[in-house]
Design a protein around this motif. Structure first.
Motif, mmCIF file in Angstrom:
data_model
loop_
_atom_site.group_PDB
_atom_site.id
_atom_site.type_symbol
_atom_site.label_atom_id
_atom_site.label_comp_id
_atom_site.label_asym_id
_atom_site.label_seq_id
_atom_site.Cartn_x
_atom_site.Cartn_y
_atom_site.Cartn_z
ATOM 1 N N ASP A 192 0.765 -1.154 -0.123
ATOM 2 C CA ASP A 192 -0.193 0.005 -0.082
ATOM 3 C C ASP A 192 0.894 1.208 0.036
ATOM 4 O O ASP A 192 1.497 1.520 0.792
ATOM 5 C CB ASP A 192 -0.965 0.040 1.506
ATOM 6 N N PRO A 193 0.829 2.001 -1.075
ATOM 7 C CA PRO A 193 1.809 2.993 -1.233
ATOM 8 C C PRO A 193 1.361 4.175 -0.254
ATOM 9 O O PRO A 193 2.078 5.238 -0.105
ATOM 10 C CB PRO A 193 1.728 3.557 -2.572
ATOM 11 N N ASN A 194 0.129 4.184 0.194
ATOM 12 C CA ASN A 194 -0.074 5.375 1.298
ATOM 13 C C ASN A 194 0.355 5.226 2.593
ATOM 14 O O ASN A 194 0.472 6.141 3.430
ATOM 15 C CB ASN A 194 -1.957 5.264 1.471
ATOM 16 N N LEU A 195 1.199 3.826 2.722
ATOM 17 C CA LEU A 195 1.606 3.858 4.189
ATOM 18 C C LEU A 195 2.967 3.416 4.199
ATOM 19 O O LEU A 195 3.877 3.833 4.940
ATOM 20 C CB LEU A 195 0.984 2.560 4.776
ATOM 21 N N THR A 196 3.448 2.549 2.943
ATOM 22 C CA THR A 196 4.801 2.342 2.943
ATOM 23 C C THR A 196 5.912 3.382 2.374
ATOM 24 O O THR A 196 5.804 4.263 1.836
ATOM 25 C CB THR A 196 4.793 1.362 1.490
ATOM 26 N N ASP A 197 7.015 3.281 3.440
ATOM 27 C CA ASP A 197 8.007 4.202 3.258
ATOM 28 C C ASP A 197 7.402 5.770 3.623
ATOM 29 O O ASP A 197 7.961 6.609 3.038
ATOM 30 C CB ASP A 197 8.554 4.274 2.173
ATOM 31 N N LYS A 198 6.384 5.722 4.274
ATOM 32 C CA LYS A 198 5.881 7.456 4.688
ATOM 33 C C LYS A 198 6.390 7.458 5.933
ATOM 34 O O LYS A 198 7.423 7.933 6.238
ATOM 35 C CB LYS A 198 4.363 7.177 4.564
ATOM 36 N N LYS A 199 5.454 7.360 7.193
ATOM 37 C CA LYS A 199 5.949 7.669 8.315
ATOM 38 C C LYS A 199 7.001 6.733 9.060
ATOM 39 O O LYS A 199 7.808 6.949 9.585
ATOM 40 C CB LYS A 199 4.841 8.002 9.598
ATOM 41 N N PHE A 200 6.758 5.329 8.648
ATOM 42 C CA PHE A 200 7.606 4.505 9.040
ATOM 43 C C PHE A 200 8.410 3.787 7.896
ATOM 44 O O PHE A 200 7.704 3.640 6.529
ATOM 45 C CB PHE A 200 6.812 3.173 9.865
ATOM 46 N N PRO A 201 9.419 3.404 8.213
ATOM 47 C CA PRO A 201 10.127 2.487 7.013
ATOM 48 C C PRO A 201 9.659 1.538 6.550
ATOM 49 O O PRO A 201 9.210 0.519 7.274
ATOM 50 C CB PRO A 201 11.560 2.394 7.564
ATOM 51 N N GLY A 202 9.618 1.247 5.310
ATOM 52 C CA GLY A 202 8.980 -0.137 4.566
ATOM 53 C C GLY A 202 7.485 -0.144 4.791
ATOM 54 O O GLY A 202 6.822 0.916 5.102
ATOM 55 N N ASN A 203 7.117 -1.149 5.086
ATOM 56 C CA ASN A 203 5.507 -1.736 5.278
ATOM 57 C C ASN A 203 5.385 -2.494 6.539
ATOM 58 O O ASN A 203 5.007 -3.402 6.496
ATOM 59 C CB ASN A 203 5.140 -2.367 3.998
ATOM 60 N N PRO A 204 5.731 -1.707 7.888
ATOM 61 C CA PRO A 204 5.732 -2.554 8.907
ATOM 62 C C PRO A 204 4.059 -3.082 9.278
ATOM 63 O O PRO A 204 3.913 -3.958 9.885
ATOM 64 C CB PRO A 204 6.211 -1.710 9.968
ATOM 65 N N THR A 205 3.148 -2.302 8.708
ATOM 66 C CA THR A 205 1.738 -2.595 8.996
ATOM 67 C C THR A 205 1.314 -3.797 8.171
ATOM 68 O O THR A 205 0.127 -4.396 8.276
ATOM 69 C CB THR A 205 0.864 -1.437 8.651
ATOM 70 N N ARG A 206 1.930 -4.116 6.953
ATOM 71 C CA ARG A 206 1.847 -5.146 6.120
ATOM 72 C C ARG A 206 0.478 -5.137 5.554
ATOM 73 O O ARG A 206 -0.482 -5.955 5.534
ATOM 74 C CB ARG A 206 1.833 -6.603 6.939
#
Length: 247
Positions: A192-206
């Motif tokens: 999900d590009p709305n979450l990935t590498d935004k506030k957190f590195p990578g996609n920790p919310t999977r």
């Protein structure tokens, strides 16, 4: 360990980010350092050291903290951190290049490319909603966004974290019962590009999305439900987020 915005270390990192946005970098660093000192597992150490590294002005200190971040990321060996490895290796490569260690920079760029691939998460996957659905139904793109009601979504979203799906159900529009379904992608999917590498590195919310339908294959009845007060605070933060949704 699974990522949660309600985790105490994650909360401290979020507080640090807010302080950074206010240009209060010294207090932000103190907050990240508190997170580091209170971290109790490899994932929490990885996350807090990542933010400490970002605020280091001395290039040797920055490199040291980035290496620490990488070390704990590799120890964690989790889908929550693996998506951050390409950018982490790339950042390290730039630091080594700036220090004149060109062979090390080349090595880390190679690692970055090696880890740059499509999501390899094998699930299981979940979707949170208030809609009245049944096993065997298909979830399809084209619904209205929960966060911008005038936006028609081109993808269907899901996650590998059952508590994350439960949070999505709690935040969903409508008066229906909160439900979490186990789903199976029927086509390719992406981070999900709305979450990935935004506030957190990578996609920790999977968190993932797909243009192809998701088939409902089961329903989850138990997950870590948050209090109404926590949900309201989370909803208020979302309402105050004016960022554009990548659709």
């Amino acid at each position: 360990m699974e990522f949660s915005p309600f985790n105490p270390i994650v909360k401290l990192c979020l507080q640090g980010m807010e302080l950074e946005a206010q240009n209060n970098f010294e207090k932000a660093l103190n907050t990240y350092t508190q997170a580091w000192n209170e971290a109790s597992n490899d994932f929490e150490k990885y996350l807090s050291s990542y933010y400490i590294a970002k605020l280091q002005e001395d290039k040797h200190q920055k490199l040291s903290w980035l290496e620490s971040t990488l070390s704990f990321a590799l120890k964690a060996n989790s889908p929550a951190v693996n998506t951050a490895l390409p950018s982490l290796y790339q950042t390290l490569a730039k630091c080594y290049e700036a220090s004149g260690e060109l062979d090390k920079a080349k090595e880390y760029r190679t690692h970055s490319e090696t880890h740059r691939c499509s999501p390899s998460d094998n699930g299981p996957f979940y979707h949170g909603t208030r809609a009245d659905l049944s096993i065997g139904d298909f979830l399809v793109a084209g619904g209205k966004s929960n966060y911008q009601s005038n936006l028609k979504m081109n993808h269907i979203y899901f996650t590998a974290l059952v508590d994350g799906a439960g949070l999505a159900a709690a935040l969903a529009k409508g008066d229906g019962v909160e439900r979490v379904f186990m789903v199976e992608p029927t086509g390719n999917f992406e981070n999900d590009p709305n979450l990935t590498d935004k506030k957190f590195p990578g996609n920790p919310t999977r968190s993932y999305r797909s243009e192809a339908p998701l088939k409902i294959i089961g329903e989850i009845k138990e997950w870590n439900r948050r209090s109404p007060e926590e949900i309201q605070k989370f909803r208020e933060k979302l309402d105050n987020n004016k960022g554009e949704i990548i659709n």
